[in-house]
Design a protein around this motif. Sequence first.
Motif, mmCIF file in Angstrom:
data_model
loop_
_atom_site.group_PDB
_atom_site.id
_atom_site.type_symbol
_atom_site.label_atom_id
_atom_site.label_comp_id
_atom_site.label_asym_id
_atom_site.label_seq_id
_atom_site.Cartn_x
_atom_site.Cartn_y
_atom_site.Cartn_z
ATOM 1 N N ASP A 22 0.866 -1.164 0.000
ATOM 2 C CA ASP A 22 0.000 0.000 0.000
ATOM 3 C C ASP A 22 0.903 1.214 0.000
ATOM 4 O O ASP A 22 2.105 1.103 -0.074
ATOM 5 C CB ASP A 22 -0.910 -0.011 1.231
ATOM 6 N N ASP A 23 0.322 2.375 0.165
ATOM 7 C CA ASP A 23 1.073 3.611 0.019
ATOM 8 C C ASP A 23 2.399 3.636 0.770
ATOM 9 O O ASP A 23 3.441 3.782 0.177
ATOM 10 C CB ASP A 23 0.196 4.771 0.467
ATOM 11 N N THR A 24 2.388 3.531 2.077
ATOM 12 C CA THR A 24 3.648 3.604 2.819
ATOM 13 C C THR A 24 3.796 2.436 3.781
ATOM 14 O O THR A 24 4.503 2.545 4.768
ATOM 15 C CB THR A 24 3.742 4.932 3.606
ATOM 16 N N SER A 25 3.151 1.331 3.506
ATOM 17 C CA SER A 25 3.259 0.179 4.397
ATOM 18 C C SER A 25 4.603 -0.514 4.199
ATOM 19 O O SER A 25 5.166 -0.497 3.120
ATOM 20 C CB SER A 25 2.105 -0.791 4.152
ATOM 21 N N ALA A 26 5.082 -1.132 5.264
ATOM 22 C CA ALA A 26 6.328 -1.891 5.192
ATOM 23 C C ALA A 26 5.986 -3.346 4.920
ATOM 24 O O ALA A 26 5.045 -3.889 5.489
ATOM 25 C CB ALA A 26 7.102 -1.758 6.493
#
Length: 130
Positions: free
Chosen positions: A28-32
Motif C-alpha cells: 500500500d502507500d507507505t506500508s512496510a
Amino acid sequence: MTSFNTAFVSLAFAGLAVTHGAAPVRADDTSALRVKPLAVVSLTLGTKRAIGYYLADNGACNMTLLLSEIDYDEKLAVANSARITSVIGAGTSSRIDTEYGRSLVMSCETGASAMTVQTIDRVAYAKPRN
C-alpha cells in the motif's frame, strides 16, 4: 532495454514466484513489507513501478529490481526501464530515491532471512533562521 528484454524480465520474475510457491506482494502507500528470499515485490513510487526480489547470498540480501515508468495505456514502458541490482549487507539498508519525493527503502535482516521493503515520502526541511 528492448521490448523483448522487458517482457523476458517480467516473465522471469513471475516464473520465479510461481516455481518457488511465492505470490507477488504489493505494498500500500507507505506500508512496510517483510518478505522472504525469492518473494516478488511490486511497489508504486510516484510515476514509477518497481518489481523485484532478493536472494540470500553469504548472509547478505542480493536485491534485483526492475524500475520503469507506469504506463497507463497498458503498454510495456520499454523506453525508461532499468534493472537495478544491489547487495545489501545484513543489518543494513539501501534506498532508491525518485524525483517526486518518494523513496524505496530496503533493509536486510540478520542472516538475510528476510528483507523489509518500504516506500517513504521525503519531505524537505529547512531550519528556521533566528
